[in-house]
Design a protein around this motif. Structure first.
Motif, PDB file in Angstrom:
ATOM      1  N   ARG A   1      53.507  45.106 -11.180  1.00 42.62           N
ATOM      2  CA  ARG A   1      52.181  45.673 -11.463  1.00 42.62           C
ATOM      3  C   ARG A   1      52.019  47.031 -10.800  1.00 42.62           C
ATOM      4  O   ARG A   1      51.528  47.990 -11.420  1.00 42.62           O
ATOM      5  CB  ARG A   1      51.088  44.707 -10.971  1.00 42.62           C
ATOM      6  N   LEU A   2      52.444  47.152  -9.527  1.00 46.66           N
ATOM      7  CA  LEU A   2      52.325  48.424  -8.824  1.00 46.66           C
ATOM      8  C   LEU A   2      53.214  49.492  -9.450  1.00 46.66           C
ATOM      9  O   LEU A   2      52.844  50.670  -9.506  1.00 46.66           O
ATOM     10  CB  LEU A   2      52.684  48.238  -7.350  1.00 46.66           C
TER      11      LEU A   2
ATOM     12  N   VAL B   1      50.716  52.315 -10.433  1.00 48.95           N
ATOM     13  CA  VAL B   1      50.598  53.300  -9.362  1.00 48.95           C
ATOM     14  C   VAL B   1      51.882  54.089  -9.155  1.00 48.95           C
ATOM     15  O   VAL B   1      51.879  55.326  -9.167  1.00 48.95           O
ATOM     16  CB  VAL B   1      50.200  52.612  -8.022  1.00 48.95           C
TER      17      VAL B   1
ATOM     18  N   GLU C   1      49.644  46.111  -0.776  1.00 46.75           N
ATOM     19  CA  GLU C   1      49.840  47.046  -1.874  1.00 46.75           C
ATOM     20  C   GLU C   1      50.335  48.401  -1.372  1.00 46.75           C
ATOM     21  O   GLU C   1      51.207  49.026  -1.985  1.00 46.75           O
ATOM     22  CB  GLU C   1      48.541  47.197  -2.666  1.00 46.75           C
TER      23      GLU C   1
ATOM     24  N   VAL D   1      53.873  50.144  -2.507  1.00 46.35           N
ATOM     25  CA  VAL D   1      53.951  51.464  -3.139  1.00 46.35           C
ATOM     26  C   VAL D   1      54.842  52.408  -2.344  1.00 46.35           C
ATOM     27  O   VAL D   1      55.771  53.024  -2.882  1.00 46.35           O
ATOM     28  CB  VAL D   1      52.539  52.061  -3.305  1.00 46.35           C
TER      29      VAL D   1
END
Length: 333
Positions: free
Chosen positions: A25-26, A30, A117, A121
């Motif tokens: 998802r990250l 992102v 998170e 990242v």
């Protein structure tokens, strides 16, 4: 006592998301965007250690005194430091505070989720470029040490270790000195160090942070929740000290109480930011209701500005130190 509303029962928090699902998802939401925006700039933001002398410049307060060139300093009667050609590969370490106060969150994301998170990242951005990342995890003591390694599998292991901890941390007073002192013992080579915490701790950690910053490039990643800064009118609520478990019923409908709460929060905020500034570290603030990518980009801009100031005197038209020394017959070597 650090008081805050006891968190209401809610749906399972994002921390229950598996490491593989979280990282995917990250990567889509992102990392792909950040990787493009920061491409070509990450060497400026997080430099490795080098051996080849590149230039000299005037000493600044945040510089490592070990880089002072004493011969040039004696000739010019003011301190100068050596600048080296930076290696592309670096090691980054995450010192993660996962104590009881970090479990708090007034919305879908808690401070622990934001920390996870952020680590995902940054660790993936760095390892995609051949760098290595390690971590020290702290609950009531430093109980997990992951050596610095590269690769996606290592990032997944780090995220899984963070997720595998209990849903609610065991109560107990946080002492960040233990985490910072452990890093001084374990992280030998000069590295980029990210101290990820809400900095709700027993006093005395400031000196340990300053000592760590003498050897490493340290960034304080401060986690906070908006409800810790200002209380809405919620009527009668139960306030709980996350680290001792002590509870107290208060009437938030009383305006005077809310104003005293804000004043106390502002005093803590000013004291914390002052302590971080005195320690000589950069600060990145992450709110539970904020945008992670925007926060990292703002921080990247600040780092680039600081890097430019560190390499130039700040006076228009003045050349670099190397050119200045050559013009007066002094060799930088």
């Amino acid at each position: 006592m650090v008081a805050r509303p006891a968190p209401p029962a809610q749906a399972p928090a994002p921390r229950t998301q598996g490491a593989e699902a979280l990282l995917k998802r990250l990567e889509w939401t992102v990392i792909r965007r950040l990787d493009g925006l920061l491409q070509g700039d990450y060497r400026t933001l997080w430099r490795g250690a080098g051996l080849d002398l590149a230039d000299l410049r005037e000493y600044q307060h945040s510089d490592d005194v070990r880089h002072i060139d004493w011969n040039v300093t004696a000739r010019l009667n003011q301190p100068y430091v050596r600048q080296f050609t930076e290696d592309r590969e670096l090691a980054a370490w995450f010192l993660v505070d996962l104590s009881a106060s970090v479990d708090f969150g007034s919305s879908a994301l808690g401070k622990r989720d934001v920390a996870r998170e952020f680590v995902g990242v940054l660790a993936r951005l760095l390892t995609r470029h051949g760098n290595r990342v390690g971590a020290l995890l702290y609950g009531t003591a430093v109980d997990t040490v992951l050596p610095a390694r590269g690769g996606r599998v290592h990032v997944l292991e780090l995220l899984q270790r963070m997720a595998a901890r209990p849903e609610r941390s065991a109560p107990g007073a946080t002492d960040l000195r233990e985490l910072l002192r452990a890093a001084q013992r374990i992280v030998k080579r000069r590295s980029s160090v990210f101290v990820i915490s809400d900095f709700i701790s027993a006093p005395g950690w400031e000196a340990a942070l300053a000592r760590l910053a003498l050897r490493h490039d340290v960034t304080a990643v401060r986690l906070f929740d908006p409800l810790e800064m200002e209380l809405p009118d919620l009527g009668l609520v139960t306030m709980m000290d996350a680290e001792s478990g002590e509870q107290l019923a208060v009437d938030t409908h009383e305006r005077g109480f809310r104003e005293r709460f804000v004043a106390a929060a502002q005093r803590r905020e000013a004291a914390l930011l002052g302590a971080l500034a005195r320690a000589g570290v950069d600060t990145l603030e992450l709110a539970t209701d904020g945008d992670l990518m925007d926060a990292i980009l703002r921080f990247a801009d600040l780092r680039k500005q600081r890097s430019r100031l560190a390499n130039w005197s700040g006076k228009p038209g003045r050349a670099g130190v190397g050119a200045h020394l050559s013009s007066i017959g002094v060799s930088p070597a």
